[in-house]
Design a protein around this motif. Structure first.
Motif, PDB file in Angstrom:
ATOM      1  N   GLN A 190     -11.945   0.678   6.734  1.00  0.00           N
ATOM      2  CA  GLN A 190     -11.286   1.254   5.695  1.00  0.00           C
ATOM      3  C   GLN A 190     -10.929   2.574   5.797  1.00  0.00           C
ATOM      4  O   GLN A 190      -9.712   3.030   5.908  1.00  0.00           O
ATOM      5  CB  GLN A 190     -11.888   0.928   4.355  1.00  0.00           C
ATOM      6  N   LYS A 244     -12.092  -6.647  -2.581  1.00  0.00           N
ATOM      7  CA  LYS A 244     -13.065  -6.970  -1.475  1.00  0.00           C
ATOM      8  C   LYS A 244     -12.832  -8.033  -0.642  1.00  0.00           C
ATOM      9  O   LYS A 244     -12.948  -8.024   0.703  1.00  0.00           O
ATOM     10  CB  LYS A 244     -14.515  -7.151  -2.289  1.00  0.00           C
ATOM     11  N   MET A 296      -9.797  -1.641  -5.419  1.00  0.00           N
ATOM     12  CA  MET A 296     -10.195  -1.763  -4.096  1.00  0.00           C
ATOM     13  C   MET A 296     -11.498  -2.389  -4.054  1.00  0.00           C
ATOM     14  O   MET A 296     -11.892  -3.233  -3.151  1.00  0.00           O
ATOM     15  CB  MET A 296     -10.451   0.030  -3.585  1.00  0.00           C
ATOM     16  N   TRP A 330       0.885  -1.233  -0.054  1.00  0.00           N
ATOM     17  CA  TRP A 330       0.067  -0.027  -0.057  1.00  0.00           C
ATOM     18  C   TRP A 330       0.741   1.202   0.056  1.00  0.00           C
ATOM     19  O   TRP A 330       1.964   1.564   0.863  1.00  0.00           O
ATOM     20  CB  TRP A 330      -1.112  -0.081   1.405  1.00  0.00           C
ATOM     21  N   TRP A 389      -9.856  -7.062   1.582  1.00  0.00           N
ATOM     22  CA  TRP A 389     -10.615  -5.914   2.768  1.00  0.00           C
ATOM     23  C   TRP A 389     -11.322  -6.540   3.674  1.00  0.00           C
ATOM     24  O   TRP A 389     -11.284  -6.330   4.927  1.00  0.00           O
ATOM     25  CB  TRP A 389     -11.195  -4.797   2.127  1.00  0.00           C
TER      26      TRP A 389
END
Length: 147
Positions: free
Chosen positions: A125, A82, A76, A65, A85
């Motif tokens: 997030q 997904k 993202m 990142w 995350w």
């Protein structure tokens, strides 16, 4: 406030008033965060009592990142993005209140919140991205500009 046990999110009506209340809350949080950044350099700011843990966990899970780069929303929100995350976010289900509540994140640390430059995300997030930006001093310009 938790949803009733009998609440079925998959089949719930989408009431316009609820959407408006949600939007108002998200905008209020966005404005509050910006107002804080105008008064306190991000590098001196703590967003949660778990900032250290969130920072370390994020750096471990997302070692590539680049906090200074503009977020690629398509990447993202891709299937792989997904999933990556989701695994990160779900670790905070019992640790952070409203961990999956909607939030707005600036695509770039270099800009203010704008319609074009803002991404809808979830609270974890937002925390992860902004904690990294703050730790790396990328939000300090906001306070400097406000003075």
């Amino acid at each position: 406030m938790a949803a009733p046990v009998t609440f079925d999110a998959e089949n719930a009506d989408n009431f316009e008033d609820i959407e408006k209340q949600f939007a108002v809350k998200v905008v209020q949080q966005m404005e509050t965060y910006w107002n804080i950044l105008e008064k306190v350099p991000g590098s001196k700011l703590r967003l949660t009592k778990l900032d250290d843990e969130i920072y370390e966990h994020f750096k471990k899970e997302f070692p590539d990142w680049d906090a200074s780069a503009t977020i690629n929303e398509d990447e993202m929100k891709s299937k792989a993005g997904k999933e990556r995350w989701r695994n990160f976010i779900n670790a905070y289900e019992k640790k952070v209140e409203d961990y999956n509540f909607g939030a707005m994140v600036r695509a770039s640390h270099k800009t203010e919140y704008t319609q074009e430059g803002t991404i809808f995300a979830v609270r974890m997030q937002f925390y992860a991205i902004e904690i990294v930006r703050n730790r790396e001093g990328l939000n300090d310009w906001i306070c400097e500009k406000a003075k």
